[in-house]
Design a protein around this motif. Structure first.
Motif, PDB file in Angstrom:
ATOM      1  N   PHE A   1       0.838  -1.191   0.000  1.00  0.00           N
ATOM      2  CA  PHE A   1       0.000   0.000   0.000  1.00  0.00           C
ATOM      3  C   PHE A   1       0.875   1.244   0.000  1.00  0.00           C
ATOM      4  CE2 PHE A   1      -2.162  -3.385   2.217  1.00  0.00           C
ATOM      5  CZ  PHE A   1      -3.450  -3.339   1.728  1.00  0.00           C
ATOM      6  N   THR A   2       0.282   2.363  -0.399  1.00  0.00           N
ATOM      7  CA  THR A   2       0.932   3.670  -0.307  1.00  0.00           C
ATOM      8  C   THR A   2      -0.085   4.655   0.235  1.00  0.00           C
ATOM      9  OG1 THR A   2       2.316   5.256  -1.507  1.00  0.00           O
ATOM     10  CG2 THR A   2       0.380   4.449  -2.653  1.00  0.00           C
ATOM     11  N   PRO A   3       0.367   5.692   0.963  1.00  0.00           N
ATOM     12  CA  PRO A   3      -0.587   6.686   1.447  1.00  0.00           C
ATOM     13  C   PRO A   3      -1.338   7.332   0.276  1.00  0.00           C
ATOM     14  CG  PRO A   3       1.526   6.972   2.525  1.00  0.00           C
ATOM     15  CD  PRO A   3       1.727   5.973   1.426  1.00  0.00           C
ATOM     16  N   SER A   4      -2.611   7.549   0.446  1.00  0.00           N
ATOM     17  CA  SER A   4      -3.433   8.179  -0.586  1.00  0.00           C
ATOM     18  C   SER A   4      -3.205   9.678  -0.593  1.00  0.00           C
ATOM     19  CB  SER A   4      -4.912   7.888  -0.332  1.00  0.00           C
ATOM     20  OG  SER A   4      -5.159   6.505  -0.416  1.00  0.00           O
ATOM     21  N   THR A   5      -3.596  10.298  -1.677  1.00  0.00           N
ATOM     22  CA  THR A   5      -3.511  11.757  -1.768  1.00  0.00           C
ATOM     23  C   THR A   5      -4.588  12.386  -0.889  1.00  0.00           C
ATOM     24  OG1 THR A   5      -4.956  11.710  -3.706  1.00  0.00           O
ATOM     25  CG2 THR A   5      -2.582  11.713  -4.113  1.00  0.00           C
ATOM     26  N   ALA A   6      -4.385  13.624  -0.522  1.00  0.00           N
ATOM     27  CA  ALA A   6      -5.331  14.339   0.340  1.00  0.00           C
ATOM     28  C   ALA A   6      -6.725  14.322  -0.274  1.00  0.00           C
ATOM     29  CB  ALA A   6      -4.859  15.772   0.553  1.00  0.00           C
ATOM     30  N   GLY A   7      -7.707  14.067   0.558  1.00  0.00           N
ATOM     31  CA  GLY A   7      -9.094  14.071   0.104  1.00  0.00           C
ATOM     32  C   GLY A   7      -9.574  12.749  -0.458  1.00  0.00           C
ATOM     33  N   ALA A   8      -8.686  11.766  -0.562  1.00  0.00           N
ATOM     34  CA  ALA A   8      -9.093  10.450  -1.084  1.00  0.00           C
ATOM     35  C   ALA A   8      -9.996   9.768  -0.058  1.00  0.00           C
ATOM     36  CB  ALA A   8      -7.871   9.590  -1.376  1.00  0.00           C
ATOM     37  N   PRO A   9     -10.908   8.909  -0.517  1.00  0.00           N
ATOM     38  CA  PRO A   9     -11.829   8.258   0.423  1.00  0.00           C
ATOM     39  C   PRO A   9     -11.154   7.259   1.363  1.00  0.00           C
ATOM     40  CG  PRO A   9     -12.152   7.431  -1.800  1.00  0.00           C
ATOM     41  CD  PRO A   9     -11.173   8.572  -1.891  1.00  0.00           C
ATOM     42  N   LYS A  10      -9.996   6.750   0.986  1.00  0.00           N
ATOM     43  CA  LYS A  10      -9.262   5.799   1.826  1.00  0.00           C
ATOM     44  C   LYS A  10      -7.891   6.379   2.148  1.00  0.00           C
ATOM     45  CE  LYS A  10     -11.336   1.652  -0.195  1.00  0.00           C
ATOM     46  NZ  LYS A  10     -11.045   0.386  -0.863  1.00  0.00           N
ATOM     47  N   PRO A  11      -7.386   6.164   3.374  1.00  0.00           N
ATOM     48  CA  PRO A  11      -6.077   6.729   3.734  1.00  0.00           C
ATOM     49  C   PRO A  11      -4.898   6.058   3.017  1.00  0.00           C
ATOM     50  CG  PRO A  11      -6.934   5.402   5.533  1.00  0.00           C
ATOM     51  CD  PRO A  11      -8.019   5.477   4.499  1.00  0.00           C
ATOM     52  N   TYR A  12      -5.066   4.825   2.595  1.00  0.00           N
ATOM     53  CA  TYR A  12      -4.015   4.110   1.877  1.00  0.00           C
ATOM     54  C   TYR A  12      -4.593   3.504   0.611  1.00  0.00           C
ATOM     55  CZ  TYR A  12      -0.454   4.528   5.450  1.00  0.00           C
ATOM     56  OH  TYR A  12       0.491   5.029   6.301  1.00  0.00           O
ATOM     57  N   THR A  13      -3.762   3.456  -0.422  1.00  0.00           N
ATOM     58  CA  THR A  13      -4.147   2.881  -1.702  1.00  0.00           C
ATOM     59  C   THR A  13      -3.424   1.554  -1.896  1.00  0.00           C
ATOM     60  OG1 THR A  13      -4.442   5.080  -2.647  1.00  0.00           O
ATOM     61  CG2 THR A  13      -4.134   3.262  -4.205  1.00  0.00           C
ATOM     62  N   HIS A  14      -4.164   0.531  -2.258  1.00  0.00           N
ATOM     63  CA  HIS A  14      -3.581  -0.787  -2.526  1.00  0.00           C
ATOM     64  C   HIS A  14      -2.864  -0.736  -3.867  1.00  0.00           C
ATOM     65  CE1 HIS A  14      -3.961  -5.006  -4.123  1.00  0.00           C
ATOM     66  NE2 HIS A  14      -3.306  -5.187  -3.001  1.00  0.00           N
ATOM     67  N   LEU A  15      -1.584  -1.118  -3.880  1.00  0.00           N
ATOM     68  CA  LEU A  15      -0.799  -1.113  -5.108  1.00  0.00           C
ATOM     69  C   LEU A  15      -0.731  -2.480  -5.766  1.00  0.00           C
ATOM     70  CD1 LEU A  15       2.218   1.131  -4.019  1.00  0.00           C
ATOM     71  CD2 LEU A  15       0.186   1.794  -5.332  1.00  0.00           C
ATOM     72  N   GLN A  16      -0.458  -3.525  -4.950  1.00  0.00           N
ATOM     73  CA  GLN A  16      -0.286  -4.855  -5.533  1.00  0.00           C
ATOM     74  C   GLN A  16      -0.418  -5.923  -4.465  1.00  0.00           C
ATOM     75  OE1 GLN A  16       3.330  -5.313  -7.809  1.00  0.00           O
ATOM     76  NE2 GLN A  16       2.902  -7.435  -8.305  1.00  0.00           N
ATOM     77  N   THR A  17      -0.942  -7.070  -4.884  1.00  0.00           N
ATOM     78  CA  THR A  17      -0.952  -8.267  -4.050  1.00  0.00           C
ATOM     79  C   THR A  17       0.079  -9.221  -4.619  1.00  0.00           C
ATOM     80  OG1 THR A  17      -3.292  -8.006  -3.505  1.00  0.00           O
ATOM     81  CG2 THR A  17      -2.345 -10.204  -3.211  1.00  0.00           C
ATOM     82  N   LEU A  18       1.029  -9.626  -3.778  1.00  0.00           N
ATOM     83  CA  LEU A  18       2.093 -10.535  -4.205  1.00  0.00           C
ATOM     84  C   LEU A  18       1.714 -11.956  -3.820  1.00  0.00           C
ATOM     85  CD1 LEU A  18       5.150  -8.443  -2.970  1.00  0.00           C
ATOM     86  CD2 LEU A  18       4.036  -8.381  -5.204  1.00  0.00           C
ATOM     87  N   THR A  19       1.760 -12.846  -4.796  1.00  0.00           N
ATOM     88  CA  THR A  19       1.469 -14.257  -4.553  1.00  0.00           C
ATOM     89  C   THR A  19       2.708 -15.068  -4.904  1.00  0.00           C
ATOM     90  OG1 THR A  19       0.542 -14.510  -6.771  1.00  0.00           O
ATOM     91  CG2 THR A  19      -1.001 -13.983  -5.007  1.00  0.00           C
ATOM     92  N   GLY A  20       2.925 -16.125  -4.182  1.00  0.00           N
ATOM     93  CA  GLY A  20       4.102 -16.964  -4.396  1.00  0.00           C
ATOM     94  C   GLY A  20       4.301 -17.902  -3.222  1.00  0.00           C
ATOM     95  N   HIS A  21       3.698 -17.557  -2.095  1.00  0.00           N
ATOM     96  CA  HIS A  21       3.752 -18.438  -0.934  1.00  0.00           C
ATOM     97  C   HIS A  21       2.616 -19.455  -1.009  1.00  0.00           C
ATOM     98  CE1 HIS A  21       6.964 -16.688   1.489  1.00  0.00           C
ATOM     99  NE2 HIS A  21       6.570 -15.509   1.042  1.00  0.00           N
ATOM    100  N   GLU A  22       2.862 -20.635  -0.441  1.00  0.00           N
ATOM    101  CA  GLU A  22       1.881 -21.721  -0.453  1.00  0.00           C
ATOM    102  C   GLU A  22       1.347 -22.012   0.934  1.00  0.00           C
ATOM    103  OE1 GLU A  22       3.873 -24.953  -2.418  1.00  0.00           O
ATOM    104  OE2 GLU A  22       4.575 -23.607  -3.992  1.00  0.00           O
ATOM    105  N   GLY A  23       1.491 -21.073   1.833  1.00  0.00           N
ATOM    106  CA  GLY A  23       1.004 -21.195   3.197  1.00  0.00           C
ATOM    107  C   GLY A  23       1.017 -19.825   3.830  1.00  0.00           C
ATOM    108  N   PRO A  24       0.655 -19.737   5.110  1.00  0.00           N
ATOM    109  CA  PRO A  24       0.662 -18.447   5.787  1.00  0.00           C
ATOM    110  C   PRO A  24       2.014 -17.748   5.658  1.00  0.00           C
ATOM    111  CG  PRO A  24      -0.383 -20.086   7.168  1.00  0.00           C
ATOM    112  CD  PRO A  24       0.211 -20.827   6.004  1.00  0.00           C
ATOM    113  N   VAL A  25       1.962 -16.429   5.491  1.00  0.00           N
ATOM    114  CA  VAL A  25       3.172 -15.617   5.414  1.00  0.00           C
ATOM    115  C   VAL A  25       3.332 -14.937   6.765  1.00  0.00           C
ATOM    116  CG1 VAL A  25       4.403 -13.834   4.137  1.00  0.00           C
ATOM    117  CG2 VAL A  25       2.695 -15.245   2.962  1.00  0.00           C
ATOM    118  N   TRP A  26       4.459 -15.200   7.428  1.00  0.00           N
ATOM    119  CA  TRP A  26       4.651 -14.739   8.797  1.00  0.00           C
ATOM    120  C   TRP A  26       5.267 -13.355   8.905  1.00  0.00           C
ATOM    121  CZ3 TRP A  26       1.461 -17.823  10.601  1.00  0.00           C
ATOM    122  CH2 TRP A  26       1.566 -19.212  10.575  1.00  0.00           C
TER     123      TRP A  26
END
Length: 155
Positions: free
Chosen positions: A53-78
């Protein structure tokens, strides 16, 4: 899953301003780390993913913006951790129950790809930590198999 964001005072943690946002992880969050400049936040979860995530610009409806979901693990990521920004590209490491340590690198603006995968532990990898930048790109990881791996990047 929602977490709150707090600002740090000069001598103690103070809730000067707080906001929360939904990380959209499907299961429990195990770790969160900010990068060196506080411009990026990485979370990891039992849903086998790492989210950036990255902080959103002022006035955005959410405080953080989702940039990417990384997949590659085959179980819980600690755990997740950002390398020092001295190195070319943002490096993020993750480790998990699947016995993997994965190093992700920002390959283009706000997009990460798998750079390296270490699979020589025989049990869950539970913690990781980047070394000081004076050592170069160096990553330590601790496993339930009773060993610690220290990984160095070389050209």
């Amino acid at each position: 899953i929602i977490f709150s964001v707090f600002s740090v005072g000069a001598s103690k943690m103070a809730e000067k301003s707080s906001s929360s946002f939904d990380t959209e992880h499907d299961e429990m969050i195990h770790d969160i780390q900010m990068d060196y400049y506080g411009r990026l936040v990485a979370t990891c979860s039992s849903d086998c993913t790492v989210r950036i995530f990255t902080p959103s610009t002022a006035g955005a409806p959410k405080p953080y913006t989702h940039l990417q979901t990384l997949t590659g693990h085959e179980g819980p990521v600690w755990a997740v951790g950002w390398a020092h920004p001295r190195f070319n590209g943002n490096f993020l490491a993750s480790c998990g129950y699947d016995r993997k340590v994965i190093v992700w690198q920002e390959t283009s603006h706000n997009h990460w790809g798998k750079q390296f995968e270490y699979t020589k532990h025989s049990a869950s990898v539970n913690a990781l930590c980047w070394g000081p930048h004076e050592l170069g790109l160096c990553l330590a990881a601790a496993s339930s198999d009773g060993t610690v791996s220290v990984l160095y990047y070389s050209d």
